[in-house]
Design an enzyme around this catalytic site. Structure first.
Site, PDB file in Angstrom:
ATOM      1  N   THR A   1       0.846  -1.200   0.000  1.00 34.33           N
ATOM      2  CA  THR A   1       0.000   0.000   0.000  1.00 34.33           C
ATOM      3  C   THR A   1       0.878   1.246   0.000  1.00 34.33           C
ATOM      4  O   THR A   1       0.631   2.198  -0.760  1.00 34.33           O
ATOM      5  CB  THR A   1      -0.943   0.010   1.224  1.00 34.33           C
TER       6      THR A   1
ATOM      7  N   GLU B   1      10.445   0.990  10.853  1.00 27.90           N
ATOM      8  CA  GLU B   1       9.138   1.654  10.781  1.00 27.90           C
ATOM      9  C   GLU B   1       8.815   2.304  12.120  1.00 27.90           C
ATOM     10  O   GLU B   1       8.320   3.439  12.165  1.00 27.90           O
ATOM     11  CB  GLU B   1       8.050   0.641  10.405  1.00 27.90           C
TER      12      GLU B   1
ATOM     13  N   ASP C   1      -0.875  -4.052   9.096  1.00 27.81           N
ATOM     14  CA  ASP C   1      -1.475  -5.376   8.897  1.00 27.81           C
ATOM     15  C   ASP C   1      -2.790  -5.525   9.654  1.00 27.81           C
ATOM     16  O   ASP C   1      -3.655  -6.290   9.237  1.00 27.81           O
ATOM     17  CB  ASP C   1      -0.485  -6.456   9.352  1.00 27.81           C
TER      18      ASP C   1
ATOM     19  N   ASP D   1       2.339   5.267   6.172  1.00 26.14           N
ATOM     20  CA  ASP D   1       2.798   3.878   6.271  1.00 26.14           C
ATOM     21  C   ASP D   1       1.598   2.938   6.207  1.00 26.14           C
ATOM     22  O   ASP D   1       0.457   3.361   6.457  1.00 26.14           O
ATOM     23  CB  ASP D   1       3.557   3.704   7.604  1.00 26.14           C
ATOM     24  N   GLY D   2       1.838   1.693   5.899  1.00 24.85           N
ATOM     25  CA  GLY D   2       0.781   0.683   5.885  1.00 24.85           C
ATOM     26  C   GLY D   2       0.638   0.013   7.241  1.00 24.85           C
ATOM     27  O   GLY D   2       1.325   0.375   8.206  1.00 24.85           O
TER      28      GLY D   2
ATOM     29  N   LYS E   1      -8.118  -4.922   6.759  1.00 30.05           N
ATOM     30  CA  LYS E   1      -7.154  -4.830   7.871  1.00 30.05           C
ATOM     31  C   LYS E   1      -7.833  -4.455   9.197  1.00 30.05           C
ATOM     32  O   LYS E   1      -7.167  -4.426  10.234  1.00 30.05           O
ATOM     33  CB  LYS E   1      -6.090  -3.776   7.548  1.00 30.05           C
TER      34      LYS E   1
ATOM     35  N   LYS F   1       1.998  -4.188  12.834  1.00 30.46           N
ATOM     36  CA  LYS F   1       2.773  -3.984  11.624  1.00 30.46           C
ATOM     37  C   LYS F   1       3.900  -5.010  11.566  1.00 30.46           C
ATOM     38  O   LYS F   1       4.112  -5.761  12.486  1.00 30.46           O
ATOM     39  CB  LYS F   1       3.370  -2.561  11.608  1.00 30.46           C
ATOM     40  N   GLY F   2       4.596  -5.003  10.426  1.00 30.88           N
ATOM     41  CA  GLY F   2       5.751  -5.892  10.313  1.00 30.88           C
ATOM     42  C   GLY F   2       5.526  -7.064   9.374  1.00 30.88           C
ATOM     43  O   GLY F   2       6.366  -7.960   9.299  1.00 30.88           O
TER      44      GLY F   2
HETATM   45  C1  5RP Z   1       5.870  -3.824   6.616  1.00 35.62           C
HETATM   46  C2  5RP Z   1       4.559  -3.347   7.119  1.00 35.62           C
HETATM   47  C3  5RP Z   1       3.529  -3.047   6.089  1.00 35.62           C
HETATM   48  O1  5RP Z   1       3.172  -1.708   6.182  1.00 35.62           O
HETATM   49  C4  5RP Z   1       2.345  -3.946   6.344  1.00 35.62           C
HETATM   50  O2  5RP Z   1       2.785  -5.292   6.284  1.00 35.62           O
HETATM   51  C5  5RP Z   1       1.234  -3.718   5.317  1.00 35.62           C
HETATM   52  O3  5RP Z   1       1.632  -4.187   4.080  1.00 35.62           O
HETATM   53  P1  5RP Z   1       0.683  -4.140   2.814  1.00 35.62           P
HETATM   54  O4  5RP Z   1       0.372  -2.713   2.542  1.00 35.62           O
HETATM   55  O5  5RP Z   1       1.510  -4.801   1.741  1.00 35.62           O
HETATM   56  O6  5RP Z   1      -0.572  -4.942   3.109  1.00 35.62           O
HETATM   57  O7  5RP Z   1       4.313  -3.200   8.280  1.00 35.62           O
HETATM   58  O8  5RP Z   1       6.708  -4.213   7.670  1.00 35.62           O
END
Ligand code: 5RP
Length: 236
Positions: A32, A108, A89, A86-87, A126, A99-100
């Protein structure tokens, strides 16, 4: 484009519009955030944005920013970061996060905790009632301590699993040269306590619980007719 990718692309696009010339910008990681970086990169390349500095949360975001020629600085070199995008999970109703998923949680957290305004971009899948219900909590550990840390995580009723690489034999090695224990918990009744307890285990660098950090979350939705929209939630 599949529906999840459409939601991610839309929130990426909307969040990229928050960026203004002259900003120092925290660039997040994941698919994302990648949409956001590409949109910021295009605005930079066509001259709509000037005088940007990026502080990247991963090798991934640094390579992307470099591809657009966005100037970068290390965290130690900047006094403030105006905006971080930032994205995540998982996002709960208090805008606390797991996250992670991309293994970048240490940098991050370093960058996201320094920004004046943290905007999180996610698709609607999410959203969770309880942190840890759909995703394990990633715990970054120094390699020589992973078995010792795993035992301590089991003492906390966690179920740690060493994250394995795809298309490379052996474990995932983070940008910092460490390993990740993806740790499932049957419930996380007290996220604050769990975050600090995990981080107090010798050998742990950082974990993926991001609490009281997000100022806003942009959530991508897709309707039955295919219309994609963005909802904004702000931390109270
Ligand atoms: C990376 C993260 C990402 O922001 C999280 O995994 C979301 O990823 P995506 O946007 O691909 O669903 O925390 O360490």
């Amino acid at each position: 484009m599949d529906p999840v990718a459409q939601m991610k692309a839309k929130v990426g696009q909307v969040s990229a519009q928050l960026v203004e010339s002259g900003m120092t910008l925290g660039l997040g990681s994941g698919s994302t955030a990648e949409y956001m970086i590409k949109d910021v990169g295009q605005r930079w390349q066509n001259g709509e944005l000037t005088n940007l500095t990026a502080v990247c949360t991963s090798f991934q975001s640094s390579v992307l920013a470099q591809g657009f020629g966005i100037p970068q600085q290390q965290l130690n070199d900047v006094d403030r970061i105006d905006l971080g995008i930032d994205g995540a999970d998982e996002v709960d109703s208090n805008l606390n996060l797991v996250k992670g998923g991309g293994g970048c949680q240490t940098r991050e957290k370093l960058v996201d905790s320094r920004v004046d305004r943290l905007v999180i971009v996610v698709d609607a899948g999410k959203l969770v009632d309880q942190l840890g219900s759909s995703m394990p909590v990633p715990v970054e550990v120094v390699p020589e301590a992973y078995r010792q840390v795993a035992a301590k995580l089991r003492d906390l009723d966690g179920d740690p699993e060493l994250r394995m690489a795809v298309r490379k034999a052996g474990p995932v090695v983070t940008d910092e040269g460490n390993l990740i224990l993806d740790t499932r918990f049957s419930a996380i009744p007290d996220p604050e306590k769990l975050e600090s307890t995990i981080n107090n285990i010798p050998g742990v660098l950082e974990n993926g619980l991001f609490l009281n950090m997000a100022d806003e979350v942009l959530i991508g939705h897709i309707a039955d007719d295919g219309a994609v929209s963005v909802e904004t939630r702000t931390r109270k």
